[in-house]
Design a protein around this motif. Structure first.
Motif, PDB file in Angstrom:
ATOM      1  N   ASP A 155     -14.664 -26.924  52.350  1.00 44.46           N
ATOM      2  CA  ASP A 155     -13.876 -27.014  53.446  1.00 44.46           C
ATOM      3  C   ASP A 155     -12.275 -27.482  52.864  1.00 44.46           C
ATOM      4  N   GLY A 199     -22.454 -36.120  49.135  1.00 45.22           N
ATOM      5  CA  GLY A 199     -22.439 -35.731  50.375  1.00 45.22           C
ATOM      6  C   GLY A 199     -24.010 -35.493  50.514  1.00 45.22           C
ATOM      7  N   ARG A 202     -30.689 -51.459  48.938  1.00 44.01           N
ATOM      8  CA  ARG A 202     -31.273 -50.239  49.882  1.00 44.01           C
ATOM      9  C   ARG A 202     -32.403 -49.872  49.391  1.00 44.01           C
ATOM     10  N   GLY A 242     -26.444 -42.447  44.631  1.00 39.39           N
ATOM     11  CA  GLY A 242     -25.681 -41.757  43.625  1.00 39.39           C
ATOM     12  C   GLY A 242     -25.131 -42.491  42.442  1.00 39.39           C
TER      13      GLY A 242
HETATM   14  N1  LIG Z   1     -14.669 -32.886  54.123  1.00 38.16           N
HETATM   15  C1  LIG Z   1     -15.738 -32.932  53.711  1.00 38.16           C
HETATM   16  N2  LIG Z   1     -16.355 -34.212  53.657  1.00 38.16           N
HETATM   17  C2  LIG Z   1     -17.685 -34.465  53.452  1.00 38.16           C
HETATM   18  C3  LIG Z   1     -18.358 -33.373  53.096  1.00 38.16           C
HETATM   19  N3  LIG Z   1     -19.609 -33.855  52.871  1.00 38.16           N
HETATM   20  C4  LIG Z   1     -19.435 -35.025  52.968  1.00 38.16           C
HETATM   21  N4  LIG Z   1     -18.280 -35.699  53.024  1.00 38.16           N
HETATM   22  C5  LIG Z   1     -17.633 -36.959  53.142  1.00 38.16           C
HETATM   23  O1  LIG Z   1     -17.701 -37.578  51.982  1.00 38.16           O
HETATM   24  C6  LIG Z   1     -17.877 -38.952  52.091  1.00 38.16           C
HETATM   25  C7  LIG Z   1     -19.270 -39.309  51.161  1.00 38.16           C
HETATM   26  O2  LIG Z   1     -20.415 -38.556  51.595  1.00 38.16           O
HETATM   27  P1  LIG Z   1     -21.956 -39.441  51.397  1.00 38.16           P
HETATM   28  O3  LIG Z   1     -23.008 -38.274  52.287  1.00 38.16           O
HETATM   29  O4  LIG Z   1     -22.021 -40.572  52.029  1.00 38.16           O
HETATM   30  O5  LIG Z   1     -22.230 -39.199  49.963  1.00 38.16           O
HETATM   31  P2  LIG Z   1     -23.380 -39.454  49.072  1.00 38.16           P
HETATM   32  O6  LIG Z   1     -23.597 -38.452  47.999  1.00 38.16           O
HETATM   33  O7  LIG Z   1     -24.620 -39.893  50.055  1.00 38.16           O
HETATM   34  O8  LIG Z   1     -22.969 -40.623  48.263  1.00 38.16           O
HETATM   35  P3  LIG Z   1     -23.744 -42.197  47.905  1.00 38.16           P
HETATM   36  O9  LIG Z   1     -24.518 -42.547  48.770  1.00 38.16           O
HETATM   37  O10 LIG Z   1     -22.469 -42.973  47.329  1.00 38.16           O
HETATM   38  O11 LIG Z   1     -24.467 -41.209  46.424  1.00 38.16           O
HETATM   39  C8  LIG Z   1     -18.305 -39.273  53.592  1.00 38.16           C
HETATM   40  O12 LIG Z   1     -17.229 -39.914  53.916  1.00 38.16           O
HETATM   41  C9  LIG Z   1     -18.489 -37.768  53.968  1.00 38.16           C
HETATM   42  O13 LIG Z   1     -18.247 -37.724  55.410  1.00 38.16           O
HETATM   43  C10 LIG Z   1     -17.961 -32.213  53.135  1.00 38.16           C
HETATM   44  O14 LIG Z   1     -18.573 -30.874  53.243  1.00 38.16           O
HETATM   45  N5  LIG Z   1     -16.686 -32.020  53.725  1.00 38.16           N
END
Ligand SMILES: Nc1nc2c(ncn2[C@@H]2O[C@H](COP(=O)(O)OP(=O)(O)OP(=O)(O)O)[C@@H](O)[C@H]2O)c(=O)[nH]1
Ligand SMILES: [Mg+2]
Ligand SMILES: [Zn+2]
Length: 296
Positions: free
Chosen positions: A117, A174, A205, A222
Motif C-alpha cells: 500500500d 510485518g 519474549r 526479526g
Molecule cells: N502501511 C503498512 N504498514 C504495515 C504493513 N504491515 C505492517 N505494517 C506496520 O509496520 C510496523 C512493523 O510491523 P510488525 O508486524 O511489528 O513487524 P515485524 O516483522 O513483526 O517486526 P519485528 O517483530 O521487529 O521483527 C507496524 O507499525 C505495522 O503496523 C502493511 O502492509 N502496510
C-alpha cells in the motif's frame, strides 16, 4: 503411562506439551538428567513424557529433523518469509540470504509480500515481476496488491495443516501484523521495542507455537542483517533449488557455476530463465563465505 507429544511453549523450567494422540495440553518438567547430559528441550521438540496428572515429566527427546538457534525452535517444516516492499526496503540480496539459510535447514520457504500500500502501481508491477522469478525455484509467492486481503490470507493458511511453520524476515516487515490478521485473538504486539537500539534488554519474549488451521505456527523476532552460518561454499549451489534442477546439464560434475566452461546455469541466466539477481547473489555469497574463512 508414557505418551508422546510436542512442546509448544517453554516458561521458566516448565514445558507445555500437546499430546500427539489426544491433543490435550499437559504442563511438564524435564527430568533432572537432561541438564546433566547437556540437553535442553526446546519449543517444537517431540518428546516422550510421563503423564502424572497435574504435572507430567519429559523422559526423552525424539531426534530433531532440524533446529534453529534464534529463536530456539525444533522440527520446523516451513518458513513464511515476510518481505516488505518498503520500510524496510525490498532487498533481493537479503531475501536470497534468508532463503539460503532456510534451505540449509531443510525448511520449505514461502514468500509473503507486505506494505504494497506504500508503493505506487509501477513500483508494485516491478516487484511482482521480480518475485515471479522465484517461481522457477518452486517457491510459493503471496504478492497481492492488498497484502492482508482475506482471500490471500486463506490461501496462506491452507498451507499450515499438519506442519510446523515459522514466520521469519527482517525486523518491521510485518510478521506479527500478518499473524494478527490471520487470528486477531493472538493480539501480538507490533512495531515493538525489538526495533529499538535497546533490543538486548527486551528480548525476553518467548517463542511459542500457536494452533492455526490444523498446524502449529510461530512468530519470531526479526533481524536487520544475517550471516551465512555454517554453510560451505561447496554446498551453497545446492541451496538454490533452480540451480539444483539443471546442474546435471553442466559439462562438469560438481560445477560451481562460476568460471567453468559448459555451465548450464550460466546459460539459463543469460537466456533469462534463471534470475540474474539470484545468480549474482550466489556469486556474492560465495565471496562472503570465503571472507569468513579468512577471518577465523
Ligand atoms: N502501511 C503498512 N504498514 C504495515 C504493513 N504491515 C505492517 N505494517 C506496520 O509496520 C510496523 C512493523 O510491523 P510488525 O508486524 O511489528 O513487524 P515485524 O516483522 O513483526 O517486526 P519485528 O517483530 O521487529 O521483527 C507496524 O507499525 C505495522 O503496523 C502493511 O502492509 N502496510
Ligand atoms: Mg514482530
Ligand atoms: Zn554449472
Amino acid at each position: 503411562m508414557i505418551r508422546e507429544g510436542r512442546i509448544i511453549k517453554s516458561i521458566s523450567g516448565f514445558y507445555d506439551v500437546i499430546d500427539s494422540k489426544s491433543d490435550k495440553l499437559v504442563r511438564t518438567r524435564a527430568r533432572g538428567n537432561f541438564r546433566k547430559r547437556g540437553i535442553k528441550p526446546i519449543v517444537g521438540d517431540i518428546v516422550s513424557y510421563e503423564d502424572g496428572g497435574d504435572l507430567g515429566y519429559i523422559m526423552e527427546l525424539l531426534p530433531r529433523t532440524n533446529s534453529l538457534v534464534r529463536p530456539p525452535i525444533a522440527n520446523v517444516d516451513q518458513a513464511i518469509v515476510v518481505t516488505s516492499a518498503v520500510e524496510p526496503n525490498f532487498s533481493s540480496n537479503l531475501l536470497d540470504k534468508i532463503l539460503v539459510n532456510i534451505e540449509h535447514n531443510d525448511i520449505q520457504p514461502l514468500i509473503y509480500l507486505t506494505k504494497t500500500d506504500l508503493i505506487d502501481q509501477a513500483q508494485y508491477e516491478q516487484l511482482k515481476q521480480t518475485l515471479a522469478g522465484y517461481e522457477i525455484a518452486d517457491y510459493k509467492i503471496f504478492d497481492d496488491k492488498d497484502s492482508y486481503n482475506q482471500q490471500q490470507i486463506e490461501k496462506l493458511e491452507s498451507n499450515f495443516q499438519d506442519k510446523v511453520t515459522v514466520f521469519t524476515g527482517q525486523s518491521g516487515a510485518g510478521k506479527s501484523t500478518l499473524l494478527n490478521h490471520i487470528n486477531p485473538e493472538l493480539n501480538i504486539a507490533t512495531a515493538e521495542i525489538s526495533q529499538t537500539l535497546n533490543r538486548g534488554k527486551h528480548t525476553t519474549r518467548q517463542v511459542s507455537l500457536f494452533e492455526i488451521s490444523g498446524g502449529l505456527v510461530a512468530d519470531t523476532p526479526g533481524f536487520s542483517s544475517l550471516e551465512l552460518i555454517n554453510i560451505d561454499k561447496e554446498e551453497l549451489s545446492n541451496l538454490f533449488p533452480e540451480f539444483v534442477k539443471f546442474s546435471h546439464e553442466c559439462q562438469f560434475r560438481g560445477c560451481n557455476h562460476a568460471n567453468e566452461p559448459g555451465c548450464k546455469i550460466k546459460e539459463l541466466v543469460n537466456s533469462g530463465k534463471i534470475m540474474k539477481s539470484r545468480y549474482e547473489n550466489y556469486l556474492y555469497f560465495l565471496n562472503e563465505i570465503n571472507s569468513y574463512k579468512k577471518r577465523y
